[in-house]
Design an enzyme around this catalytic site. Structure first.
Site, PDB file in Angstrom:
ATOM      1  N   CYS A  81     -17.729  22.541  17.119  1.00 57.52           N
ATOM      2  CA  CYS A  81     -18.647  23.035  18.152  1.00 57.52           C
ATOM      3  C   CYS A  81     -17.865  23.063  19.470  1.00 57.52           C
ATOM      4  O   CYS A  81     -17.506  22.006  20.008  1.00 57.52           O
ATOM      5  CB  CYS A  81     -19.866  22.118  18.265  1.00 57.52           C
ATOM      6  N   CYS A 220     -22.600  29.745  22.655  1.00 55.11           N
ATOM      7  CA  CYS A 220     -21.887  29.167  21.511  1.00 55.11           C
ATOM      8  C   CYS A 220     -20.396  29.309  21.796  1.00 55.11           C
ATOM      9  O   CYS A 220     -19.877  30.427  21.882  1.00 55.11           O
ATOM     10  CB  CYS A 220     -22.264  29.906  20.226  1.00 55.11           C
TER      11      CYS A 220
HETATM   12  N1  LIG Z   1     -24.043  26.080  14.694  1.00 49.17           N
HETATM   13  C1  LIG Z   1     -22.610  26.004  14.526  1.00 49.17           C
HETATM   14  C2  LIG Z   1     -22.008  24.805  15.178  1.00 49.17           C
HETATM   15  C3  LIG Z   1     -22.208  24.747  16.670  1.00 49.17           C
HETATM   16  C4  LIG Z   1     -21.398  25.777  17.459  1.00 49.17           C
HETATM   17  C5  LIG Z   1     -21.508  25.517  18.933  1.00 49.17           C
HETATM   18  N2  LIG Z   1     -22.737  25.833  19.540  1.00 49.17           N
HETATM   19  C6  LIG Z   1     -20.318  25.951  19.728  1.00 49.17           C
HETATM   20  O1  LIG Z   1     -20.400  25.860  20.968  1.00 49.17           O
HETATM   21  O2  LIG Z   1     -19.281  26.276  19.160  1.00 49.17           O
HETATM   22  C7  LIG Z   1     -22.261  25.991  13.033  1.00 49.17           C
HETATM   23  O3  LIG Z   1     -23.094  25.608  12.199  1.00 49.17           O
HETATM   24  O4  LIG Z   1     -21.130  26.366  12.701  1.00 49.17           O
END
Ligand SMILES: N[C@@H](CCC[C@H](N)C(=O)O)C(=O)O
EC number: 5.1.1.7
Length: 281
Positions: A81, A220
């Protein structure tokens, strides 16, 4: 149990200090903490644990003292993340768990050790270089959208919107469909449009994202890195700097020959005590 709430461009996290790995963190507890009505509310949980004290971090303990144990809001794990790593580092510094040094700070994650630099409000994290693979498709509201498969430690599908489809009009209250043979463990889907180049960057894109395990989020970080790599590829370039506007603000992605830097603000907003009775199974 103490908690802190923090966010990076609106991608928000409940941070749980657990230096010695004694907390019985379950998918149910994570989902309850992330519940925006009955819990604290967040896109995910960051458990702050010594690498040596967590089975997924122990192998990296020589290189990094702390392991980011990241969980999605639905209680599932993810490998990486990007925004979480930036907020994690802000927490380590603000609580004095690490002392600021000139050198990049190593943090263990399920996708390996990342390195962070802090400059004022901004935290930058160096992650692996995104691997850009073949095409696949996402479906959403009767549309079938072409996308590019990208691995940033976790899986992404970057879909450039065709002319006539407005980014703001997409209904991301519904999960996009994807090909489970390409993404057997699910995927984060980014929807992007190109913008005018800003602040001396090589490219500028505007993005929304539907995250695996967390639904639509305001940002993200790994998704922005995936978008940056695809945008540069579309310019015929391997490296460069891309500004990525997300609903929660702007992050900057710098793709080098060997790695990818993600930069942007990371903020801690509150610290408090959980009421254990409210979170009992
Ligand atoms: N939901 C993603 C993991 C989280 C990603 C995050 N928000 C970021 O900032 O990279 C997954 O399940 O791969």
């Amino acid at each position: 149990m103490e908690f802190t709430k923090g966010h990076g461009t609106g991608n928000d996290f409940v941070i749980l200090p657990d230096p010695d790995g004694q907390l019985d963190l379950t998918p149910e507890l994570v989902a309850a903490l992330c519940d925006r009505r009955r819990g604290i509310g967040a896109d995910g949980v960051l458990r702050v644990v010594r690498a040596a004290k967590h089975p997924d971090g122990a192998a990296q303990a020589g290189e990094a003292e702390w392991f980011m144990d990241y969980w999605n809001a639905d209680g599932s794990f993810a490998e990486m993340c990007g925004n979480g790593a930036r907020v994690f580092v802000r927490y380590l510094l603000d609580t004095g768990l690490v002392t600021p040094a000139g050198a990049a700070l190593p943090v263990a994650t399920r996708a390996g050790v990342v390195r962070a630099l802090v400059e004022g409000d901004a935290v930058s994290v160096e992650m692996r270089r995104p691997q850009v693979y073949d095409d696949s498709t996402a479906t959403l509201g009767g549309l079938t959208l072409a996308g590019t498969v990208v691995d940033v430690g976790n899986p992404h599908l970057v879909c450039v919107l065709p002319a006539g489809v407005e980014l703001s009009a997409l209904d991301l209250t519904v999960a996009p469909g994807f090909d489970p043979t390409v993404f057997p463990t699910g995927v984060n889907v980014e929807f992007i449009v190109a913008g005018d180049s800003v602040d001396g960057t090589d490219e500028h894109t505007v993005m929304r994202v539907y995250e695996r395990g967390s639904a639509e989020t305001l940002s993200c970080g790994t998704g922005a890195c995936a978008v940056g790599a695809v945008a540069l590829r579309d310019l015929g370039r391997d490296t460069g700097v891309v500004a990525v506007d997300v609903p929660g603000g702007r992050v900057t992605v710098t793709v080098t020959e060997t790695s990818c830097w993600l930069s942007g603000p990371a903020v801690l907003v509150a610290t408090g005590e959980l009421n254990p009775a409210a979170f009992r199974p």
